[in-house]
Design an enzyme around this catalytic site. Sequence first.
Site, PDB file in Angstrom:
ATOM      1  N   TYR A  49       0.835  -1.207   0.000  1.00 15.52           N
ATOM      2  CA  TYR A  49       0.000   0.000   0.000  1.00 15.52           C
ATOM      3  C   TYR A  49       0.871   1.259   0.000  1.00 15.52           C
ATOM      4  CZ  TYR A  49      -4.248  -2.724   0.986  1.00 15.52           C
ATOM      5  OH  TYR A  49      -5.309  -3.597   0.925  1.00 15.52           O
ATOM      6  N   SER A 154      -7.064 -13.430   0.874  1.00 12.86           N
ATOM      7  CA  SER A 154      -7.781 -12.305   0.278  1.00 12.86           C
ATOM      8  C   SER A 154      -8.019 -12.605  -1.189  1.00 12.86           C
ATOM      9  CB  SER A 154      -6.951 -11.022   0.446  1.00 12.86           C
ATOM     10  OG  SER A 154      -7.626  -9.899  -0.088  1.00 12.86           O
ATOM     11  N   ASN A 155      -9.260 -12.429  -1.618  1.00 13.80           N
ATOM     12  CA  ASN A 155      -9.639 -12.610  -3.028  1.00 13.80           C
ATOM     13  C   ASN A 155      -9.502 -14.057  -3.496  1.00 13.80           C
ATOM     14  OD1 ASN A 155      -9.984  -9.647  -3.534  1.00 13.80           O
ATOM     15  ND2 ASN A 155      -7.778  -9.642  -3.111  1.00 13.80           N
ATOM     16  N   CYS A 207     -16.560  -1.369  -0.331  1.00 12.03           N
ATOM     17  CA  CYS A 207     -18.026  -1.446  -0.199  1.00 12.03           C
ATOM     18  C   CYS A 207     -18.737  -0.341  -0.969  1.00 12.03           C
ATOM     19  CB  CYS A 207     -18.423  -1.381   1.274  1.00 12.03           C
ATOM     20  SG  CYS A 207     -17.848  -2.778   2.258  1.00 12.03           S
ATOM     21  N   GLY A 209     -17.735   0.789  -3.777  1.00  8.89           N
ATOM     22  CA  GLY A 209     -17.373   0.673  -5.194  1.00  8.89           C
ATOM     23  C   GLY A 209     -16.292   1.649  -5.609  1.00  8.89           C
TER      24      GLY A 209
END
Length: 296
Positions: A49, A154-155, A207, A209
Amino acid sequence: MTQSTFRFSDFIAGFWRADAWNMSPQQLLGLIEHYLDLGVTTMDHADIYGMYQCETLFGEALALKPQLRQQMQLISKCGIKPLFDGYDGRYVNHYDTSKAHIIQSVENSLTELKTDHLDVLLIHRPDPLMNADEMAAAFEQLHAQGKVSHFGVSNFTTSQFDLLQSRLNVPLITNQVEISPLAMQSLHDGVLDQCQQHRITPMAWSCLGGGDLLSANTPQALRIRNTLHDIAQQVGAQDISQVIYAWVRMHPSRPAPIIGSGNLERITSAVNSANIELDRQQWFSIWEAAMGHSVP
């Protein structure tokens, strides 16, 4: 498999944009304290990040008041190697879930976050070259050393989740996936069913978008936004973002939404959405607006 006793806070603080907030360490510390005052104790990070800067910024803020570490759960993710400037030898975006990279990533995160352990480590994206035995060996070493308490993904698809879980003696405690009226695949592809089956809490990213639900002018976004405004009036919501969070949290797997804002008012509004209750028809009205058709 014994169920984990670990519990996320109902909402999760996301720091993937922390480098764009232009906060001093003292200001970022104030944001962290605001989250904690609201009962948001789970802090979500990833090594990449902010081009590897966000964990550093968080650690600098936490160093000003290190006793706060005892009040929070720190999450980080690893496994993505982007093509960032300054990283010699990389010529293509790729994934690396090797034992060596997982362990080194954790060491780096511990250093940057100014902590001696992560409460949760997630594999950021499923890797087509994922060697489940090697990943399990990394997890076992990190756990034995006391550097990571719990693990998740994750994912991941359901089959990828099952593959990794089959090699572990401890339960994976979450799958962090995108959930919003603009990204409803996890409602239908079995991912949230699997979470409910194993009684694990999914973490919900994006959440809103990525802001598109609040501002995009596509036909789908406009349909959803009109429906959200109607429901906001019906339930007395402060804004449509509260309705979105309530919609996400209504799923019986009880997803924990990640709030990715550095704005105190927006954070407070998001957490207060816990007081908003939708009925089934309101929930399905949003589903219908998103899909563009009614249920069969």
